[in-house]
Design a protein around this motif. Structure first.
Motif, PDB file in Angstrom:
ATOM      1  N   ALA A  80      72.879  79.317  40.938  1.00  0.00           N
ATOM      2  CA  ALA A  80      72.231  78.061  41.308  1.00  0.00           C
ATOM      3  C   ALA A  80      73.211  77.046  41.888  1.00  0.00           C
ATOM      4  O   ALA A  80      72.852  76.264  42.783  1.00  0.00           O
ATOM      5  CB  ALA A  80      71.527  77.455  40.089  1.00  0.00           C
ATOM      6  N   VAL A  81      74.445  77.013  41.387  1.00  0.00           N
ATOM      7  CA  VAL A  81      75.448  76.044  41.855  1.00  0.00           C
ATOM      8  C   VAL A  81      76.654  76.815  42.374  1.00  0.00           C
ATOM      9  O   VAL A  81      77.312  77.535  41.622  1.00  0.00           O
ATOM     10  CB  VAL A  81      75.891  75.086  40.724  1.00  0.00           C
ATOM     11  N   HIS A  82      76.910  76.688  43.670  1.00  0.00           N
ATOM     12  CA  HIS A  82      78.110  77.278  44.253  1.00  0.00           C
ATOM     13  C   HIS A  82      78.655  76.310  45.298  1.00  0.00           C
ATOM     14  O   HIS A  82      77.937  75.393  45.741  1.00  0.00           O
ATOM     15  CB  HIS A  82      77.849  78.673  44.823  1.00  0.00           C
ATOM     16  N   PRO A  83      79.917  76.434  45.682  1.00  0.00           N
ATOM     17  CA  PRO A  83      80.592  75.361  46.427  1.00  0.00           C
ATOM     18  C   PRO A  83      79.885  74.849  47.674  1.00  0.00           C
ATOM     19  O   PRO A  83      79.884  73.654  47.937  1.00  0.00           O
ATOM     20  CB  PRO A  83      81.942  75.995  46.786  1.00  0.00           C
ATOM     21  N   ARG A 255      76.741  78.816  55.696  1.00  0.00           N
ATOM     22  CA  ARG A 255      75.869  79.232  54.593  1.00  0.00           C
ATOM     23  C   ARG A 255      76.565  80.183  53.626  1.00  0.00           C
ATOM     24  O   ARG A 255      75.940  80.657  52.678  1.00  0.00           O
ATOM     25  CB  ARG A 255      74.618  79.933  55.148  1.00  0.00           C
ATOM     26  N   ARG A 256      77.842  80.468  53.851  1.00  0.00           N
ATOM     27  CA  ARG A 256      78.521  81.464  53.029  1.00  0.00           C
ATOM     28  C   ARG A 256      78.471  81.083  51.543  1.00  0.00           C
ATOM     29  O   ARG A 256      78.557  79.915  51.189  1.00  0.00           O
ATOM     30  CB  ARG A 256      79.978  81.620  53.474  1.00  0.00           C
ATOM     31  N   LYS A 257      78.333  82.095  50.708  1.00  0.00           N
ATOM     32  CA  LYS A 257      78.318  81.862  49.260  1.00  0.00           C
ATOM     33  C   LYS A 257      79.641  82.316  48.680  1.00  0.00           C
ATOM     34  O   LYS A 257      79.966  83.507  48.683  1.00  0.00           O
ATOM     35  CB  LYS A 257      77.167  82.619  48.593  1.00  0.00           C
ATOM     36  N   VAL A 258      80.415  81.373  48.178  1.00  0.00           N
ATOM     37  CA  VAL A 258      81.696  81.680  47.558  1.00  0.00           C
ATOM     38  C   VAL A 258      81.455  82.102  46.117  1.00  0.00           C
ATOM     39  O   VAL A 258      80.925  81.332  45.308  1.00  0.00           O
ATOM     40  CB  VAL A 258      82.640  80.464  47.624  1.00  0.00           C
ATOM     41  N   VAL A 259      81.829  83.329  45.824  1.00  0.00           N
ATOM     42  CA  VAL A 259      81.702  83.857  44.466  1.00  0.00           C
ATOM     43  C   VAL A 259      82.907  83.445  43.628  1.00  0.00           C
ATOM     44  O   VAL A 259      82.787  83.081  42.462  1.00  0.00           O
ATOM     45  CB  VAL A 259      81.563  85.386  44.504  1.00  0.00           C
ATOM     46  N   ASP A 260      84.083  83.506  44.244  1.00  0.00           N
ATOM     47  CA  ASP A 260      85.328  83.205  43.543  1.00  0.00           C
ATOM     48  C   ASP A 260      86.352  82.768  44.575  1.00  0.00           C
ATOM     49  O   ASP A 260      86.477  83.406  45.625  1.00  0.00           O
ATOM     50  CB  ASP A 260      85.816  84.445  42.796  1.00  0.00           C
ATOM     51  N   GLN A 261      87.054  81.679  44.304  1.00  0.00           N
ATOM     52  CA  GLN A 261      88.109  81.235  45.218  1.00  0.00           C
ATOM     53  C   GLN A 261      89.290  80.703  44.424  1.00  0.00           C
ATOM     54  O   GLN A 261      89.124  79.926  43.482  1.00  0.00           O
ATOM     55  CB  GLN A 261      87.608  80.162  46.186  1.00  0.00           C
ATOM     56  N   ARG A 287      79.461  97.250  46.755  1.00  0.00           N
ATOM     57  CA  ARG A 287      78.545  96.283  47.380  1.00  0.00           C
ATOM     58  C   ARG A 287      79.156  95.833  48.698  1.00  0.00           C
ATOM     59  O   ARG A 287      79.951  94.886  48.735  1.00  0.00           O
ATOM     60  CB  ARG A 287      78.313  95.082  46.466  1.00  0.00           C
ATOM     61  N   PRO A 288      78.799  96.463  49.815  1.00  0.00           N
ATOM     62  CA  PRO A 288      79.400  96.128  51.115  1.00  0.00           C
ATOM     63  C   PRO A 288      79.210  94.673  51.532  1.00  0.00           C
ATOM     64  O   PRO A 288      79.927  94.185  52.410  1.00  0.00           O
ATOM     65  CB  PRO A 288      78.677  97.076  52.080  1.00  0.00           C
ATOM     66  N   SER A 289      78.255  93.972  50.900  1.00  0.00           N
ATOM     67  CA  SER A 289      78.051  92.566  51.253  1.00  0.00           C
ATOM     68  C   SER A 289      79.131  91.659  50.672  1.00  0.00           C
ATOM     69  O   SER A 289      79.232  90.490  51.052  1.00  0.00           O
ATOM     70  CB  SER A 289      76.678  92.084  50.764  1.00  0.00           C
ATOM     71  N   ILE A 290      79.933  92.181  49.742  1.00  0.00           N
ATOM     72  CA  ILE A 290      80.997  91.384  49.129  1.00  0.00           C
ATOM     73  C   ILE A 290      82.294  91.612  49.899  1.00  0.00           C
ATOM     74  O   ILE A 290      82.776  92.739  50.019  1.00  0.00           O
ATOM     75  CB  ILE A 290      81.204  91.753  47.650  1.00  0.00           C
ATOM     76  N   VAL A 311      89.678  84.494  48.385  1.00  0.00           N
ATOM     77  CA  VAL A 311      88.284  84.075  48.312  1.00  0.00           C
ATOM     78  C   VAL A 311      87.377  85.278  48.423  1.00  0.00           C
ATOM     79  O   VAL A 311      87.587  86.166  49.252  1.00  0.00           O
ATOM     80  CB  VAL A 311      87.949  83.031  49.412  1.00  0.00           C
ATOM     81  N   GLU A 312      86.384  85.345  47.526  1.00  0.00           N
ATOM     82  CA  GLU A 312      85.363  86.382  47.578  1.00  0.00           C
ATOM     83  C   GLU A 312      84.058  85.744  48.023  1.00  0.00           C
ATOM     84  O   GLU A 312      83.642  84.691  47.507  1.00  0.00           O
ATOM     85  CB  GLU A 312      85.177  87.038  46.214  1.00  0.00           C
ATOM     86  N   ILE A 313      83.398  86.375  48.990  1.00  0.00           N
ATOM     87  CA  ILE A 313      82.189  85.833  49.599  1.00  0.00           C
ATOM     88  C   ILE A 313      81.089  86.869  49.552  1.00  0.00           C
ATOM     89  O   ILE A 313      81.330  88.054  49.800  1.00  0.00           O
ATOM     90  CB  ILE A 313      82.468  85.422  51.069  1.00  0.00           C
ATOM     91  N   ASP A 314      79.866  86.420  49.234  1.00  0.00           N
ATOM     92  CA  ASP A 314      78.692  87.277  49.253  1.00  0.00           C
ATOM     93  C   ASP A 314      77.979  87.057  50.584  1.00  0.00           C
ATOM     94  O   ASP A 314      77.371  86.014  50.818  1.00  0.00           O
ATOM     95  CB  ASP A 314      77.763  86.932  48.089  1.00  0.00           C
ATOM     96  N   LEU A 315      78.067  88.035  51.492  1.00  0.00           N
ATOM     97  CA  LEU A 315      77.486  87.895  52.815  1.00  0.00           C
ATOM     98  C   LEU A 315      75.960  87.927  52.787  1.00  0.00           C
ATOM     99  O   LEU A 315      75.305  87.369  53.674  1.00  0.00           O
ATOM    100  CB  LEU A 315      78.004  89.006  53.735  1.00  0.00           C
ATOM    101  N   ASP A 316      75.366  88.591  51.784  1.00  0.00           N
ATOM    102  CA  ASP A 316      73.914  88.637  51.707  1.00  0.00           C
ATOM    103  C   ASP A 316      73.311  87.255  51.523  1.00  0.00           C
ATOM    104  O   ASP A 316      72.187  86.993  51.957  1.00  0.00           O
ATOM    105  CB  ASP A 316      73.476  89.532  50.542  1.00  0.00           C
ATOM    106  N   ALA A 317      74.061  86.370  50.869  1.00  0.00           N
ATOM    107  CA  ALA A 317      73.551  85.013  50.609  1.00  0.00           C
ATOM    108  C   ALA A 317      73.625  84.139  51.852  1.00  0.00           C
ATOM    109  O   ALA A 317      73.071  83.051  51.874  1.00  0.00           O
ATOM    110  CB  ALA A 317      74.319  84.367  49.477  1.00  0.00           C
TER     111      ALA A 317
END
Length: 318
Positions: A80-83, A255-261, A287-290, A311-317
């Motif tokens: 719900a909350v990401h950078p 729109r990128r979703k940062v999972v971990d930075q 998970r190729p989207s990561i 930085v880890e990014i979820d491309l699906d998001a």
């Protein structure tokens, strides 16, 4: 998340913690570094309250300005909350807690929770952040060290020195298993948070190198130092160049979703500096989207390592 027009309200929970109700304003959210700057402000405010030190006007024993610098900054995004997922009017409950980390440093942990979760009165423990984070929350970890200039007007060879009124003895200690000291030390030595291939990740193309000229209008803070949040923007500028070289659009980047930075800060720079930034990319086999990006920032003239980022990014998001 809920929407409201109320302003930010903070209250002291105990000797090491602050809790605040936050309504996301324009100066806090974007596709860039604004949210990291705001989290940094909360760190300074939490340290000032917990250590009874005027962080904004601190002085060395010799009377020179002392700065609570950022040495390591980590942020983990939630569902719900990401950078880069905050919007005007979103309501958050922010809990901050300060831990002692020697005589010249502190660790501050933050939880950014949707206000509707009802976590306002729930203490933030290290075990929550490191072992069982709430899936909807964003967590941040700041490792700060006191510094001062060794030479007037120069941002090179900054010294570690704490103000004499820095009171840390009553703060709780961060349990050793959670200490970032080894992680950051290895990143500094190797020039990378990914010195060995990350488990489950494989290289995703060749390394990409670009230059960045320090922008004295945007990148320096009021003390004349390169602003800690500017490093996020500088790394993002290099990463955006890579994205464009891959044919990805700017809208997707925003729109990128940062999972971990993670960012490690190992040096500062004077006006006129030019940086060389090397970016290496990795892709998850499960998970190729990561995707993960490993970035190193050096002074182009001397080769001196100034910062590294992972930085880890979820491309699906996106």
């Amino acid at each position: 998340m809920n929407r409201s027009t109320t302003t930010e309200l903070a209250r002291t929970v105990d000797g090491s913690s602050l809790s605040r109700h936050v309504v996301v304003a324009p100066g806090m959210c974007s596709g860039g570094s604004l949210v990291f700057g705001r989290i940094g402000d909360w760190t300074w405010e939490a340290v000032a309250a917990a250590c009874r030190t005027n962080v904004h006007a601190a002085r060395t024993p010799e009377g020179q300005p002392a700065y609570l610098s950022f040495y390591y900054f980590r942020v983990r995004g939630g569902d719900a909350v990401h950078p880069h997922g905050l919007a005007f009017g979103d309501e958050l409950q922010v809990t901050s807690r300060v831990f002692q980390f020697g005589s010249q440093a502190v660790i501050t942990l933050h939880r950014l929770a949707p206000a509707g979760l009802g976590l306002a009165d729930t203490p933030l423990s290290p075990a929550e952040l490191y072992e069982h984070p709430h899936p909807d929350c964003l967590y941040a970890e700041n490792f700060n060290r006191w510094i001062a200039r060794s030479r007037p007007g120069s941002n090179r060879r900054l010294s570690q020195v704490a103000p004499p009124d820095f009171s840390y003895g009553a703060l709780p200690r961060l349990p050793n298993p959670y200490s970032p000291r080894t992680l950051v030390g290895r990143a500094r030595e190797a020039g990378s948070f990914y010195a060995t291939p990350p488990p489950g990740l494989v290289p995703a193309g060749p390394a990409h190198t670009s230059e960045y000229a320090l922008d004295v209008v945007r990148d320096l803070n009021g003390a004349g130092l390169v602003y800690f949040a500017s490093y996020f923007s500088i790394f993002d500028t290099a990463l955006l160049r890579v994205w464009r070289s891959l044919g990805r659009g700017d809208a997707q980047f925003l729109r990128r979703k940062v999972v971990d930075q993670k960012v490690g800060y190992f040096g500062n720079a004077d006006p006129g500096a030019v940086f060389t930034i090397t970016v290496r990319r990795w892709r998850s086999t499960a998970r190729p989207s990561i995707e993960a990006a490993d970035m190193a920032l050096r002074d182009s003239g001397t080769g001196r390592l100034l910062a590294v980022a992972g930085v880890e990014i979820d491309l699906d998001a996106s």
